[in-house]
Write an enzyme that holds these catalytic residues in place. Structure first.
Site, short mmCIF file in Angstrom:
data_model
loop_
_atom_site.label_atom_id
_atom_site.label_comp_id
_atom_site.label_asym_id
_atom_site.label_seq_id
_atom_site.Cartn_x
_atom_site.Cartn_y
_atom_site.Cartn_z
N LYS A 13 -19.83 -17.38 -17.52
CA LYS A 13 -20.61 -18.57 -17.44
C LYS A 13 -21.63 -18.87 -15.87
CE LYS A 13 -18.43 -21.42 -14.36
NZ LYS A 13 -19.03 -21.83 -13.33
N ASP A 143 -12.87 -24.81 -16.79
CA ASP A 143 -13.76 -23.92 -17.26
C ASP A 143 -13.64 -23.29 -18.70
OD1 ASP A 143 -15.62 -24.60 -15.22
OD2 ASP A 143 -15.25 -22.75 -13.90
O1 C5P Z 1 -9.61 -26.61 -13.33
P1 C5P Z 1 -9.31 -25.33 -12.69
O2 C5P Z 1 -7.88 -24.77 -12.31
O3 C5P Z 1 -10.28 -24.17 -12.66
O4 C5P Z 1 -9.57 -25.93 -11.07
C1 C5P Z 1 -9.49 -24.99 -9.86
C2 C5P Z 1 -9.51 -25.90 -8.64
O5 C5P Z 1 -11.12 -26.24 -8.56
C3 C5P Z 1 -8.96 -27.28 -8.68
O6 C5P Z 1 -7.51 -27.07 -8.40
C4 C5P Z 1 -9.49 -28.21 -7.69
O7 C5P Z 1 -9.13 -27.98 -6.56
C5 C5P Z 1 -11.01 -27.84 -7.97
N1 C5P Z 1 -11.71 -28.45 -8.94
C6 C5P Z 1 -12.11 -29.68 -8.74
N2 C5P Z 1 -12.71 -30.50 -9.77
C7 C5P Z 1 -13.16 -29.98 -10.74
C8 C5P Z 1 -12.81 -28.59 -11.27
C9 C5P Z 1 -12.11 -28.05 -10.11
O8 C5P Z 1 -11.58 -30.44 -7.59
N3 C5P Z 1 -13.85 -30.70 -11.90
#
Ligand code: C5P
Length: 306
Positions: A13, A143
C-alpha cells in the site's frame, strides 16, 4: 491425503494523503488517510503443519533476513488469532516470499498478515465472513484491514476503519527505496517532538477535499499536486537525504512526489507508462536510491491465486 497448499498474493500500500491528529489513550495517533493498493506483491503459502498445533513461518526474498520468524512475525500472529477465534487445532506451515520492501512504509508485514488470514481461512475451512476477517485484521495492526480491502479507500481512527472512495482511473507509480528502513513508531515520535517544539496546534485529521475531487476525476495531473503526508517532515528529519530524492523526481516531471506512510520509500506519480520508465531510469541512474520499482494502482487486496 494431505490438503493442497493455499497461495495468496497480497499488495503493497501507499498513502496518497495522510493527516495525523492527536494521540489517543492507547498512544496511537488519530489519522485520516487515503490508502491505495499497488501492483507490488508478497506471496504467502499456507500448508498443513507436520506437527498438530504448530504455527511456523519461513521468509524468502527481498529483505528476508530482517524479518523475524518468531511470534512477533505478523503472519504468525494472524494465524494464531484466526485459530483462536475458530478453535482450530491443526496448525499451519507458512512461507512468505517478499517483494515489498521491509520497513519501507508500504505495509509489507501487514500485507503478509492479511494474506495469512485469507490463506488459513481457506486451508482450515473456517468460513469466516469478510467482516470477521476485517475485525481480526484490525487487532493485528492498523494497516492490516486495508490489505484485505485493497483498491483505494479512506482509513480513519488508527487507519483501521475503512470506507470506499469514489475514484476512477489507473495510475502509474515509481518507488524509490532508501538503504535501510524506518521504524513507524520512531517516525510518529519524531513528529510528536517536532509538534511539541513548535507548539503547533494539533487539529482533527482530515482528507483535503482537493484530493477527494482529484481522485473522483481520475486525472493524474490533479491527483499529483493534491497528495500530502504529515509524516513526511518527520521521516525527512530522520533521513535528510530523502529531500534530494524527492527533488530529483520533480526535476524529471513527477506529478506528485512524497514519502509514503512512515517512509523512507519515496513515491512518484508519472503521467503515463513511458514517463514512468523515464522517471525510473533517472532515479536508478542517480545513485540516490538503493532500488527503484514501477507499479500501477489501484489493485485488489489479498487474494487466493491457487
Ligand atoms: O498498528 P501498528 O501496530 O501497525 O502500529 C505500529 C506503531 O505505529 C504503533 O505502535 C504506534 O507507535 C504507531 N502508530 C501510531 N498511530 C497510528 C498507527 C500507528 O502512533 N494511527
Amino acid at each position: 491425503m494431505s490438503l493442497p497448499p493455499i497461495t495468496v498474493r497480497t499488495p503493497a500500500k501507499v498513502n496518497l494523503g495522510l493527516s495525523v491528529g492527536p494521540v489517543d489513550a492507547q498512544g496511537y495517533h488519530r489519522i485520516a488517510t487515503v490508502y491505495h493498493a499497488i501492483s507490488l506483491y508478497d506471496e504467502v503459502k499456507a500448508r498443513p503443519s507436520d506437527t498438530v498445533g504448530d504455527i511456523s513461518v519461513t521468509v524468502t526474498g527481498e529483505g528476508a533476513r530482517q524479518v523475524p520468524t518468531d511470534d512477533s512475525n505478523l503472519a504468525v500472529q494472524a494465524a494464531r488469532r484466526l485459530a483462536k477465534a475458530y478453535d482450530v487445532a491443526s496448525g499451519v506451515a507458512l512461507s512468505v516470499h517478499k517483494t515489498i520492501a521491509v520497513a519501507g512504509g508500504m505495509a509489507g508485514g501487514s500485507s503478509d498478515a492479511a494474506a495469512t488470514l485469507v490463506a488459513c481461512d481457506a486451508l482450515w475451512g473456517t468460513g469466516a465472513s469478510r467482516e470477521d476477517l476485517l475485525a481480526i485484521a484490525a487487532e493485528i495492526g492498523s494497516d492490516v484491514p486495508f490489505c484485505l480491502f485493497g483498491g483505494t479507500a479512506i482509513g480513519t481512527g488508527r487507519g483501521q476503519t475503512l470506507s470506499s472512495v469514489l475514484s476512477r482511473g489507473s495510475y502509474e507509480w515509481v518507488l524509490g527505496y532508501a538503504d535501510g528502513g524506518l521504524s513507524t513508531p520512531a517516525v510518529y515520535a519524531e513528529l510528536d517532538r517536532m509538534r511539541a517544539d513548535s507548539r503547533a496546534r494539533i487539529v482533527a485529521p482530515a482528507i483535503p477535499e482537493e484530493l477527494m475531487a482529484a481522485l473522483r476525476s481520475g486525472d493524474p495531473y490533479a491527483v499529483g499536486p493534491a497528495m500530502h503526508n504529515d509524516l513526511q517532515a518527520a521521516a525527512m528529519r530522520l533521513r535528510p537525504a530523502l529531500r534530494r530524492t524527492l527533488e530529483l523526481g520533480e526535476e524529471y516531471g513527477s506529478l506528485g512526489s512524497l514519502v509514503t506512510g512512515s517512509g523512507p520509500t519515496c513515491l512518484f506519480l508519472a503521467s503515463d507508462a513511458d514517463h514512468a520508465v523515464d522517471l525510473a531510469v533517472a532515479l536508478s541512474g542517480s545513485g540516490l536510491c538503493s532500488t527503484v520499482q514501477r507499479a500501477t494502482g489501484p489493485v485488489p487486496g489479498a487474494r487466493i491465486v491457487t
